[in-house]
Write an enzyme that holds these catalytic residues in place. Structure first.
Site, PDB file in Angstrom:
ATOM      1  N   GLY A 100       0.800  -1.225   0.000  1.00 34.64           N
ATOM      2  CA  GLY A 100       0.000   0.000   0.000  1.00 34.64           C
ATOM      3  C   GLY A 100       0.823   1.261   0.000  1.00 34.64           C
ATOM      4  O   GLY A 100       0.298   2.343   0.238  1.00 34.64           O
ATOM      5  N   ASP A 149      -2.861   6.635  -7.122  1.00 35.18           N
ATOM      6  CA  ASP A 149      -1.460   6.275  -6.847  1.00 35.18           C
ATOM      7  C   ASP A 149      -0.513   6.940  -7.841  1.00 35.18           C
ATOM      8  O   ASP A 149       0.453   7.596  -7.454  1.00 35.18           O
ATOM      9  CB  ASP A 149      -1.264   4.754  -6.946  1.00 35.18           C
ATOM     10  CG  ASP A 149      -1.712   4.029  -5.696  1.00 35.18           C
ATOM     11  OD1 ASP A 149      -2.464   4.624  -4.914  1.00 35.18           O
ATOM     12  OD2 ASP A 149      -1.307   2.858  -5.514  1.00 35.18           O
TER      13      ASP A 149
HETATM   14  O1  PMV Z   1      -2.004   0.645  -3.988  1.00 39.10           O
HETATM   15  P1  PMV Z   1      -2.751   0.599  -2.713  1.00 39.10           P
HETATM   16  O2  PMV Z   1      -2.732  -0.696  -2.029  1.00 39.10           O
HETATM   17  O3  PMV Z   1      -2.408   1.800  -1.869  1.00 39.10           O
HETATM   18  O4  PMV Z   1      -4.314   0.783  -3.056  1.00 39.10           O
HETATM   19  C1  PMV Z   1      -4.770   1.838  -3.791  1.00 39.10           C
HETATM   20  C2  PMV Z   1      -6.024   2.362  -3.258  1.00 39.10           C
HETATM   21  C3  PMV Z   1      -7.317   1.732  -3.699  1.00 39.10           C
HETATM   22  O5  PMV Z   1      -8.288   2.731  -3.483  1.00 39.10           O
HETATM   23  C4  PMV Z   1      -7.639   0.516  -2.837  1.00 39.10           C
HETATM   24  C5  PMV Z   1      -7.328   1.304  -5.147  1.00 39.10           C
HETATM   25  C6  PMV Z   1      -7.302   2.463  -6.135  1.00 39.10           C
HETATM   26  O6  PMV Z   1      -7.019   2.198  -7.315  1.00 39.10           O
HETATM   27  O7  PMV Z   1      -7.553   3.607  -5.761  1.00 39.10           O
END
Ligand code: PMV
Length: 313
Positions: A100, A149
């Protein structure tokens, strides 16, 4: 030789709900970085070396859906170059994988920037372009990524993000007082794609309940932006803890995440929540300056595998 870096990231508010069009807040973690180095190669082809991943391969041997190969191909496509010169791409990252913290997005963004410089394609260094190319690669990690992200990793500043067609809403905003955060790593890897798909299954089975949960998360993110702009630490902390409850209702927390969140709160954090896809990975706790040691020790005592301090400003 050319080198470029990109930061890790945390989601402060609104993960999962952001996939369904609600606003979310993410911020870079600048001290955790991915670095890509490009050097001329005296053997034919493109060699990819990622010691952390125990990878040392020729690009041509990788499957189409490989994220590193896909990143290079995205750059190639963007500049319409039928063949890249012989070169070696070396990738290092201090960002824990599958936890994450945006390690996949940061590695892609670093490779894109390093290649753009090496190939003398400055137009590819634009944050928007880096973000868009990284997004294409993110689809491998995430399935249906919201885009948050790649945005925060490419722009490297806190963003209030709303997924929209045809273009996402990306709003930088003022952080009135720096946020002191402790990131606690459960030590458990988690596949974002799997967790996101599981939330989708639950949403399909009970859209009324899940739409209401997503609305609540969107409201929390909106209130949090206001509180961050005002520097209202107590309110930011309360909203983080509220967001964690909504994430529990989505079933994306885990006993270990809950334990770390509870431990941080018992040690005096202003608020705490899981961050990212959940089921493993990281949690974050907002603290007053000076509480770093107490909260870090509490997290280790509760079983955190590693603990990082970061400051969002
Ligand atoms: O990459 P992560 O595990 O931080 O997850 C991203 C966040 C989510 O909202 C779960 C997925 C997304 O695409 O926004």
């Amino acid at each position: 030789m050319c080198e470029a870096t990109a930061p890790g990231k945390i989601i402060l508010f609104g993960e999962h709900a952001v996939v369904y069009g609600r606003s979310a807040i993410a911020a870079p973690v600048s001290q955790l970085r991915a670095t890509a180095t490009i050097a001329a190669n005296n053997t034919a082809g493109i060699r990819l070396i990622a010691p952390d991943l125990e990878i040392d391969v020729q690009l041509g041997t990788l499957p189409d859906e490989d994220a590193l190969a896909m990143t290079v191909r995205q750059v190639q496509r963007a500049i319409n170059l039928p063949q890249l010169p012989d070169l070696t791409i070396t990738v290092h990252s201090d960002i824990p994988i599958a936890s994450g913290l945006g390690s996949g997005a940061a590695i892609s963004a670093a490779i894109i920037r390093a290649l753009a410089t090496y190939l003398k394609q400055p137009q590819l260094l634009d944050n928007k372009i880096v973000s868009e190319l990284t997004y294409e690669v993110e689809k491998i990690h995430h399935g249906t990524p919201s885009g948050i992200d790649n945005t925060v990793v490419a722009y490297e500043q806190p963003v209030y993000f709303t997924r929209r067609q045809p273009t996402n809403l990306i709003e930088p905003f003022e952080v009135k007082r720096p946020l002191h955060l402790i990131i606690g790593h459960t030590g458990m890897r988690s596949s974002t794609k799997t967790v996101v798909m599981d939330v989708r299954r639950q949403w399909e089975a009970d859209s009324v309940t899940f739409e209401a949960i997503f609305d609540a998360c969107g409201d929390v993110a909106k209130a949090a932006r206001f509180a961050i702009e005002q520097g209202d630490m107590a309110q930011i902390g309360r909203l983080m803890s509220e967001n964690h409850v909504w994430l529990q209702k989505m079933s994306v927390s885990s006993p270990k995440l809950d334990k770390l969140v509870d431990a941080a709160m018992a040690a005096g954090a202003l608020g705490a929540k899981l961050s990212g896809a959940g089921r493993g990975g990281n949690m974050i706790a907002l603290i007053e300056a000076g509480m770093e040691t107490a909260v870090s020790e509490a997290l280790f005592a509760a079983g955190a595998m590693s603990v990082f301090q970061t400051r969002i400003s």
